[in-house]
Write an enzyme that holds these catalytic residues in place. Structure first.
Site, PDB file in Angstrom:
ATOM      1  N   TYR A 273      38.493 -10.565  -9.618  1.00 24.66           N
ATOM      2  CA  TYR A 273      38.340 -11.869 -10.265  1.00 24.66           C
ATOM      3  C   TYR A 273      37.772 -12.891  -9.282  1.00 24.66           C
ATOM      4  O   TYR A 273      36.817 -13.617  -9.605  1.00 24.66           O
ATOM      5  CB  TYR A 273      39.685 -12.329 -10.803  1.00 24.66           C
ATOM      6  CG  TYR A 273      39.622 -13.594 -11.617  1.00 24.66           C
ATOM      7  CD1 TYR A 273      39.195 -13.574 -12.944  1.00 24.66           C
ATOM      8  CD2 TYR A 273      39.986 -14.821 -11.072  1.00 24.66           C
ATOM      9  CE1 TYR A 273      39.121 -14.741 -13.697  1.00 24.66           C
ATOM     10  CE2 TYR A 273      39.923 -15.992 -11.814  1.00 24.66           C
ATOM     11  CZ  TYR A 273      39.488 -15.938 -13.128  1.00 24.66           C
ATOM     12  OH  TYR A 273      39.422 -17.096 -13.871  1.00 24.66           O
ATOM     13  N   ALA A 274      38.338 -12.954  -8.076  1.00 22.11           N
ATOM     14  CA  ALA A 274      37.868 -13.918  -7.081  1.00 22.11           C
ATOM     15  C   ALA A 274      36.413 -13.649  -6.708  1.00 22.11           C
ATOM     16  O   ALA A 274      35.611 -14.583  -6.567  1.00 22.11           O
ATOM     17  CB  ALA A 274      38.756 -13.870  -5.840  1.00 22.11           C
TER      18      ALA A 274
ATOM     19  N   ASN B 257      31.690 -19.031 -20.740  1.00 21.96           N
ATOM     20  CA  ASN B 257      33.143 -19.084 -20.606  1.00 21.96           C
ATOM     21  C   ASN B 257      33.817 -17.719 -20.671  1.00 21.96           C
ATOM     22  O   ASN B 257      34.926 -17.560 -20.160  1.00 21.96           O
ATOM     23  CB  ASN B 257      33.712 -19.994 -21.698  1.00 21.96           C
ATOM     24  CG  ASN B 257      35.220 -19.922 -21.780  1.00 21.96           C
ATOM     25  OD1 ASN B 257      35.933 -20.369 -20.878  1.00 21.96           O
ATOM     26  ND2 ASN B 257      35.739 -19.337 -22.858  1.00 21.96           N
TER      27      ASN B 257
ATOM     28  N   VAL C 108      29.608  -9.944 -23.809  1.00 18.67           N
ATOM     29  CA  VAL C 108      28.609 -10.435 -22.857  1.00 18.67           C
ATOM     30  C   VAL C 108      28.234  -9.407 -21.805  1.00 18.67           C
ATOM     31  O   VAL C 108      27.201  -9.550 -21.133  1.00 18.67           O
ATOM     32  CB  VAL C 108      29.076 -11.742 -22.170  1.00 18.67           C
ATOM     33  CG1 VAL C 108      29.265 -12.858 -23.188  1.00 18.67           C
ATOM     34  CG2 VAL C 108      30.343 -11.521 -21.350  1.00 18.67           C
TER      35      VAL C 108
ATOM     36  N   LYS D 149      34.106 -14.813  -9.549  1.00 18.25           N
ATOM     37  CA  LYS D 149      33.999 -16.266  -9.690  1.00 18.25           C
ATOM     38  C   LYS D 149      33.269 -16.896  -8.501  1.00 18.25           C
ATOM     39  O   LYS D 149      32.554 -17.904  -8.672  1.00 18.25           O
ATOM     40  CB  LYS D 149      35.391 -16.871  -9.855  1.00 18.25           C
ATOM     41  CG  LYS D 149      36.073 -16.466 -11.164  1.00 18.25           C
ATOM     42  CD  LYS D 149      35.255 -16.836 -12.390  1.00 18.25           C
ATOM     43  CE  LYS D 149      36.003 -16.584 -13.689  1.00 18.25           C
ATOM     44  NZ  LYS D 149      35.243 -16.982 -14.885  1.00 18.25           N
TER      45      LYS D 149
END
Length: 253
Positions: A159-160, A95, A69, A163
């Site tokens: 990551y945080a 996802n 992706v 997201k």
């Protein structure tokens, strides 16, 4: 249409990225059980065969497509092949994702960019590709995380950030597309579920977080898949631009 009929996805086609393992498998199986045919995307295309078998076991059709992706062309290709095979795309479950746990002073630019490129940029490229072909009544579901809302004691800046950015992207696409195109866009913020990422956590970490979870346990992937099916269905027809935390109450503590 009865109330229970509103949760059915018969005749619809769903695209699920990151469908080769973990939660992506649960999402694909749940959507198939609700009646949808599936276009399955993942970098590890060889592992999609097991997911496809679950879809076909539910009586639905499956298409496997090797997809990174982070590559916009690969996202366009996945959607083009889904249109060629099924003639429509009604649902996208964004996802695919990766995570790191590197202290901020030691994380390299390459490590940070890779996470953003997959978790945030990749969702945008997939949404773009689907948004160009989706018809009114379609649904995009972005898989964010509670770490986009709160912290959990590990060094996960990339990551945080990815997201949290995905939650913002969800809101913006919803305001752009729901009224003009009839495409609803929502996100889910999972708490702690067994996945390849949680398998990499330090020993005892998940147990240490249990006191923060009012339900006192990890989630069952089927519970998360149920939320995906709901947001994909007509039962959620008046919901757009929202982030639903499926976290056992973690974000209220």
């Amino acid at each position: 249409m009865t109330l229970t009929d509103m949760f059915r996805l018969d005749g619809k086609v769903a695209v699920v990225t990151g469908a080769s393992s973990g939660l992506g498998v649960a999402f694909a199986q749940g959507l198939a059980e609700a009646g949808a045919d599936l276009a399955l995307g993942a970098r590890r295309v060889d592992r999609l065969a097991d997911t496809a078998a679950l879809v076909e076991g539910a009586g639905r059709r499956a298409l496997n497509v090797e997809t990174d992706v982070a590559d916009p062309d690969a996202c366009t290709n996945l959607v083009a092949l889904a249109m060629e095979e099924f003639g429509r795309v009604d649902i996208l479950v964004n996802n695919a994702g990766i995570g790191t746990a590197v202290p901020a002073t030691r994380e390299t630019p390459e490590q940070f960019r890779q996470v953003i490129d997959v978790n945030l940029n990749g969702c945008y490229w997939m949404a773009q590709a689907c948004g160009r072909v989706m018809q009114p009544g379609s649904s995009i579901i972005n898989i964010s995380s509670v770490l986009g809302i709160t912290t959990a004691g590990l060094p996960q800046a990339a990551y945080a950030a990815s997201k949290a950015g995905l939650i913002g992207l969800t809101r913006d696409l919803a305001q752009q597309w729901t009224g003009r195109k009839g495409i609803r866009v929502n996100s889910i913020a999972p708490g702690f579920f067994d996945s390849e990422m949680t398998d990499q956590y330090p020993p005892g970490y998940l147990e240490s977080q249990a006191p923060r979870i009012p339900t006192g346990r990890k989630g069952d992937p089927a519970e998360l898949a149920a939320a995906v099916v709901f947001l994909a269905s007509d039962a959620a027809g008046y919901i757009t631009g929202q982030t639903i935390a499926v976290d056992g109450g973690l974000t209220i503590t």
